[in-house]
Design an enzyme around this catalytic site. Sequence first.
Site, PDB file in Angstrom:
ATOM      1  N   ASP A  99       1.026  -1.257   0.167  1.00  0.00           N
ATOM      2  CA  ASP A  99       0.032   0.098  -0.172  1.00  0.00           C
ATOM      3  C   ASP A  99       0.921   1.225   0.005  1.00  0.00           C
ATOM      4  O   ASP A  99       1.902   1.199   0.743  1.00  0.00           O
ATOM      5  CB  ASP A  99      -0.983  -0.119   1.294  1.00  0.00           C
ATOM      6  CG  ASP A  99      -2.015   0.516   1.054  1.00  0.00           C
ATOM      7  OD1 ASP A  99      -2.536   1.659   0.650  1.00  0.00           O
ATOM      8  OD2 ASP A  99      -3.199  -0.361   1.482  1.00  0.00           O
ATOM      9  N   ASP A 195      -3.220   4.570  -2.195  1.00  0.00           N
ATOM     10  CA  ASP A 195      -4.140   5.210  -1.313  1.00  0.00           C
ATOM     11  C   ASP A 195      -4.895   6.545  -1.865  1.00  0.00           C
ATOM     12  O   ASP A 195      -3.994   7.424  -2.442  1.00  0.00           O
ATOM     13  CB  ASP A 195      -3.596   5.391  -0.092  1.00  0.00           C
ATOM     14  CG  ASP A 195      -4.842   5.584   1.069  1.00  0.00           C
ATOM     15  OD1 ASP A 195      -5.578   4.745   1.064  1.00  0.00           O
ATOM     16  OD2 ASP A 195      -4.899   6.717   1.391  1.00  0.00           O
ATOM     17  N   GLU A 258      -6.588   3.349  -5.931  1.00  0.00           N
ATOM     18  CA  GLU A 258      -7.801   3.356  -4.979  1.00  0.00           C
ATOM     19  C   GLU A 258      -8.794   4.833  -5.607  1.00  0.00           C
ATOM     20  O   GLU A 258      -8.313   5.782  -5.214  1.00  0.00           O
ATOM     21  CB  GLU A 258      -7.765   3.699  -3.706  1.00  0.00           C
ATOM     22  CG  GLU A 258      -9.192   3.676  -2.800  1.00  0.00           C
ATOM     23  CD  GLU A 258      -9.199   4.171  -1.459  1.00  0.00           C
ATOM     24  OE1 GLU A 258      -9.859   3.725  -0.439  1.00  0.00           O
ATOM     25  OE2 GLU A 258      -8.140   5.036  -0.956  1.00  0.00           O
ATOM     26  N   HIS A 319     -11.104  -3.068   3.045  1.00  0.00           N
ATOM     27  CA  HIS A 319     -11.247  -2.945   4.655  1.00  0.00           C
ATOM     28  C   HIS A 319     -11.923  -1.655   5.000  1.00  0.00           C
ATOM     29  O   HIS A 319     -11.813  -1.092   6.221  1.00  0.00           O
ATOM     30  CB  HIS A 319      -9.650  -2.736   5.062  1.00  0.00           C
ATOM     31  CG  HIS A 319      -9.093  -1.614   4.384  1.00  0.00           C
ATOM     32  ND1 HIS A 319      -8.803  -1.714   3.197  1.00  0.00           N
ATOM     33  CD2 HIS A 319      -8.700  -0.295   4.933  1.00  0.00           C
ATOM     34  CE1 HIS A 319      -8.089  -0.455   3.024  1.00  0.00           C
ATOM     35  NE2 HIS A 319      -8.218   0.330   3.731  1.00  0.00           N
ATOM     36  N   ASP A 320     -12.532  -0.976   3.923  1.00  0.00           N
ATOM     37  CA  ASP A 320     -13.392   0.304   4.262  1.00  0.00           C
ATOM     38  C   ASP A 320     -14.858   0.056   3.971  1.00  0.00           C
ATOM     39  O   ASP A 320     -15.522   1.031   4.116  1.00  0.00           O
ATOM     40  CB  ASP A 320     -13.018   1.342   3.278  1.00  0.00           C
ATOM     41  CG  ASP A 320     -11.497   1.825   3.629  1.00  0.00           C
ATOM     42  OD1 ASP A 320     -10.984   1.748   4.701  1.00  0.00           O
ATOM     43  OD2 ASP A 320     -10.909   2.288   2.604  1.00  0.00           O
TER      44      ASP A 320
HETATM   45  C1  GLC Z   1      -8.062   5.131   2.141  1.00  0.00           C
HETATM   46  C2  GLC Z   1      -8.138   3.830   3.015  1.00  0.00           C
HETATM   47  C3  GLC Z   1      -8.701   4.016   4.403  1.00  0.00           C
HETATM   48  C4  GLC Z   1      -7.891   5.271   4.997  1.00  0.00           C
HETATM   49  C5  GLC Z   1      -7.825   6.713   4.077  1.00  0.00           C
HETATM   50  C6  GLC Z   1      -6.832   7.566   4.490  1.00  0.00           C
HETATM   51  O1  GLC Z   1      -9.449   5.464   1.834  1.00  0.00           O
HETATM   52  O2  GLC Z   1      -8.457   2.855   2.345  1.00  0.00           O
HETATM   53  O3  GLC Z   1      -8.788   3.010   5.098  1.00  0.00           O
HETATM   54  O4  GLC Z   1      -8.634   5.588   6.176  1.00  0.00           O
HETATM   55  O5  GLC Z   1      -7.646   6.215   2.932  1.00  0.00           O
HETATM   56  O6  GLC Z   1      -5.687   7.168   4.272  1.00  0.00           O
END
Ligand code: GLC
Length: 518
Positions: A99, A195, A258, A319-320
């Site tokens: 990541d 991210d 993402e 995970h979100d």
């Molecule tokens: C992304 C991650 C999430 C995190 C956010 C801030 O959306 O997947 O888990 O809290 O970024 O880094």
Amino acid sequence: MHDLNWWKHAVIYEVYPRSFQDSNGDGIGDLRGIFERLDYLVDLGIDAIWISPIYPSPMADFGYDVADYCGIDPIFGTMADFDRLLEQVHARGLRLILDFVPNHTSDQHPWFIESRSSRKNAKRDWYVWRDEPNNWTSQFGGSAWEFDSATGQYYCHSFLKQQPDLNWRNPDVKAAMFDALRFWLCKGVDGFRVDVMWLMIKDDQFRDNPPNPAYRPNMPSNQRFLSIYNADRPEVHDIVTEMRNVVDEFTERVLIGEIYLPVPQLMTYYGKDLRGANLPFNFHLLQCAWTAEQVAQVIGDYYRFLPEGAWPNWVLGNHDQPRIASRIGQQQARVAAMLLFTLPGTLTMYYGEEIGMTNVQIAPEQVKDPAEKNEPGIGQGRDPERTPMCWDATQFAGFTTGTPWLPIGDDHGINVATEHQDDGSILALYRKLIGLRKSHPTLIRGKLSDLHIENNILHYRRSGSEEIQIILNMTHEEKTVQTLPATVIVGTRTGRDGQTVNGLSTLQPAEGLVLLLS
Ligand code: GLC
């Protein structure tokens, strides 16, 4: 498949490292734990592991607040543990994706400590500082601006105030971040999941966002305004291309982004001449209602907008997001797996999906996620989908010998050991479906056609060296369908594999079939 890049025919498995396997009894998963479970992942048949952040971090956002891009947090182990894991992942023919968190650092990162120390500091401009805030909001609630009394200015944070946003307009920031990528690429990691790629750069005039006409007071506060000026800015694409160039300095690596955007905007992240992300994550299955109509629409739109030559991808969980088995139920979760593994493109699954793990209810005093703590009770919390992997039916599910950092789910039937014994388990189905892509390469590279709904059943075909028909009953009722002469190669229920069908067939509620046409 040797003429395709490895990531094009890959099933990517997301490991949330805190929750996969603890090896030292502190109740938090770690790198040695992942190492211990590699054989399980090989047996499952996945191709690549993506590990959520393992870098040194104060853990305000559980690793998404990075204090050193080139280290390992002691909670997860040491650099030697990482090197051994990478070597063993490769020795087993798997790939490892890390990541990368470019939008923000931790407020404890030495760069930010320097930046906030004085307006004249050489790293002042590495972050986004302003005399006055505007109306941009943090994704975790409240203003995106925090006043720093030491130097009398505000800094921008798209997430927690402990996660200050980097200034990607500054060439030194870019250079430092690209060197961090090279550090891991030189070690041999196979790529990155980037991210919040679409948030990386903001309007240089800091214009206020317009109000969101659909906003209602019970909605998360970050929906009060439309993110026109602090997200998906045109300049982001140059940065993504530069990032891609760095990754392409090395052979056979992958850049994944993402991105939560509607399909037409999402597609722009493949970049001009496909020089952007190899795979802008496609989250549209996570966000649509579970009906044949909606799913057909999502699939149709996605391939319609996919740029010429771009490689598709599908994601079932992360995970979100609430776990798929909680969102649509255990039976439909099997149908979802069949859908995922029969669509063209790269596929990403989230740990525990293969055993039907569900969201675990978290009592208010057990909440860990800052998103829930900041705006409680409106569904922002992500702890429920981050609970420990259930390996067996013992008290702490084989995850830890200590006290798990989040509670273990209480459905003790949902675990690897029990399901391993059961041919009818969802785990057995996952293994078959993942294996099917290897024995029937048409599922990877064949054309998708004939997408339609008949009597509420979703139908589509994959055509290549053979013709494969997929029929999915997304309803809770029994349905009849017309089929061509075919053999069932996998069914979501036991007892169907190997049967022949021809003409009128019955599908049980939540039943799906993969048919090899005669
Ligand atoms: C992304 C991650 C999430 C995190 C956010 C801030 O959306 O997947 O888990 O809290 O970024 O880094």
